[in-house]
Scaffold this active site. Structure first.
Site, PDB file in Angstrom:
ATOM      1  N   PRO A   2      33.434 -26.363  15.867  1.00 14.33           N
ATOM      2  CG  PRO A   2      33.985 -24.141  16.751  1.00 14.33           C
ATOM      3  CD  PRO A   2      32.887 -25.110  16.461  1.00 14.33           C
ATOM      4  CD  GLU A   3      37.223 -31.923  17.130  1.00 12.98           C
ATOM      5  OE1 GLU A   3      37.340 -32.172  17.875  1.00 12.98           O
ATOM      6  OE2 GLU A   3      35.822 -31.236  15.827  1.00 12.98           O
ATOM      7  CE  LYS A  51      34.026 -29.276  21.554  1.00 15.45           C
ATOM      8  NZ  LYS A  51      33.937 -30.357  20.463  1.00 15.45           N
ATOM      9  CG  ASN A 165      31.589 -35.346  14.563  1.00 18.43           C
ATOM     10  OD1 ASN A 165      31.391 -35.739  14.539  1.00 18.43           O
ATOM     11  ND2 ASN A 165      31.567 -35.364  12.898  1.00 18.43           N
ATOM     12  NE  ARG A 254      28.189 -32.355  16.534  1.00 18.61           N
ATOM     13  CZ  ARG A 254      27.701 -32.747  17.649  1.00 18.61           C
ATOM     14  NH1 ARG A 254      27.339 -34.286  17.551  1.00 18.61           N
ATOM     15  NH2 ARG A 254      27.413 -31.788  18.475  1.00 18.61           N
TER      16      ARG A 254
END
Length: 268
Positions: A2-3, A51, A165, A254
């Site tokens: 998660p961002e 995060k 990402n 990723r």
């Protein structure tokens, strides 16, 4: 993973559900803290730091959690069926008289004294969505290792906290540089703009249920763009600038997306 905007929204949901309420149930399903019981203590609030999530309780204790790739917190009403995954994936249960917060697949979960929170988050760089945001410090951090790849530098939470990402791929596209280009090969004005754009994107999406980058800045919005993202998740689809098919490569487990025409630099 998660961002920072997603983690901030998670903190808000947990805070709205739990803050100011005494716990009627407390269960940490990890060996180290399996016997801990904070039942009866009041939840003081929930905050995000990059995060990371910090849930603070009466008596000077904090529950530190991190979602990483698969983790999630879900909030349920009294008597509502829990739907976040099978029971063996539950790592935390925080219950009040009206709401229950359930943490699924949390790879990081620890109980610590609130005064010791810096042990968990003190290594982080300036938080793009936090009160400690310092663009000059973030810029210095990015430039400290000029040979490092841009993508790696942006994802390193010690440089600036909150980029995952999705934003990494989108920011590299906006900078017209591949994620594998060394930071030192970017001009100083471009690197400075990279930092300010990162801040602008996360701020623009902090209250949105659906993240977008294509309309988040006036300079990039064209009115006719309907896609929410420029490159992320758009493998083999036409670039919104040049119509060249977007490419994707696996990078440390990723997916990394880029446009081979619009972005200059080494590729995977």
């Amino acid at each position: 993973m998660p961002e920072g905007d997603t983690v901030l929204q998670t903190a808000r949901r947990l805070d709205a559900a739990l803050a100011g309420q005494p716990l009627t149930g407390f269960d940490l399903r990890v060996p180290r803290f399996a016997t801990a019981d904070l039942t009866g203590r009041t939840v003081l609030g929930v905050a995000s730091r990059g995060k990371h999530l910090l849930t603070r309780f009466q008596g000077g204790l904090t529950l530190h959690s991190h979602l990483r790739m698969e983790g999630a917190w879900r909030v349920y009403g009294h008597g509502e069926r829990w739907r976040g995954g099978p029971s063996h994936q539950i790592r935390a249960v925080l219950a009040t008289a009206e709401r229950t917060a359930v943490g699924y697949r949390l790879p990081v979960l620890e109980l610590l004294r609130t005064e010791d929170e810096e042990q968990a988050v003190g290594h982080l760089g300036p938080d793009l969505l936090g009160p400690d945001w310092e663009p000059d410090t973030a810029l210095r951090n990015l430039l400290a290792d000029p040979g490092r790849r841009v993508g790696d530098a942006l994802l390193d939470q010690r440089n600036l906290a909150g980029i995952g990402n999705v934003y990494m791929c989108e920011l590299c596209f906006m900078a017209r540089a591949t994620p594998w280009l060394p930071v030192g090969e970017l001009s100083l004005p471009l690197t400075t703009r990279l930092v300010s754009t990162a801040k602008q994107l996360l701020e623009a999406n902090r209250d949105r249920p659906m993240r977008t980058t294509t309309g988040a800045t006036a300079a990039l919005s064209r009115g006719r763009v309907r896609e929410r993202l420029f490159v992320y998740g758009r493998a083999r689809r036409p670039c919104l600038r040049c119509r060249t098919p977007i490419r994707v490569a696996d990078r440390d487990d990723r997916p990394t997306y880029w446009c081979p025409h619009c972005q200059s630099g080494p590729t995977a």
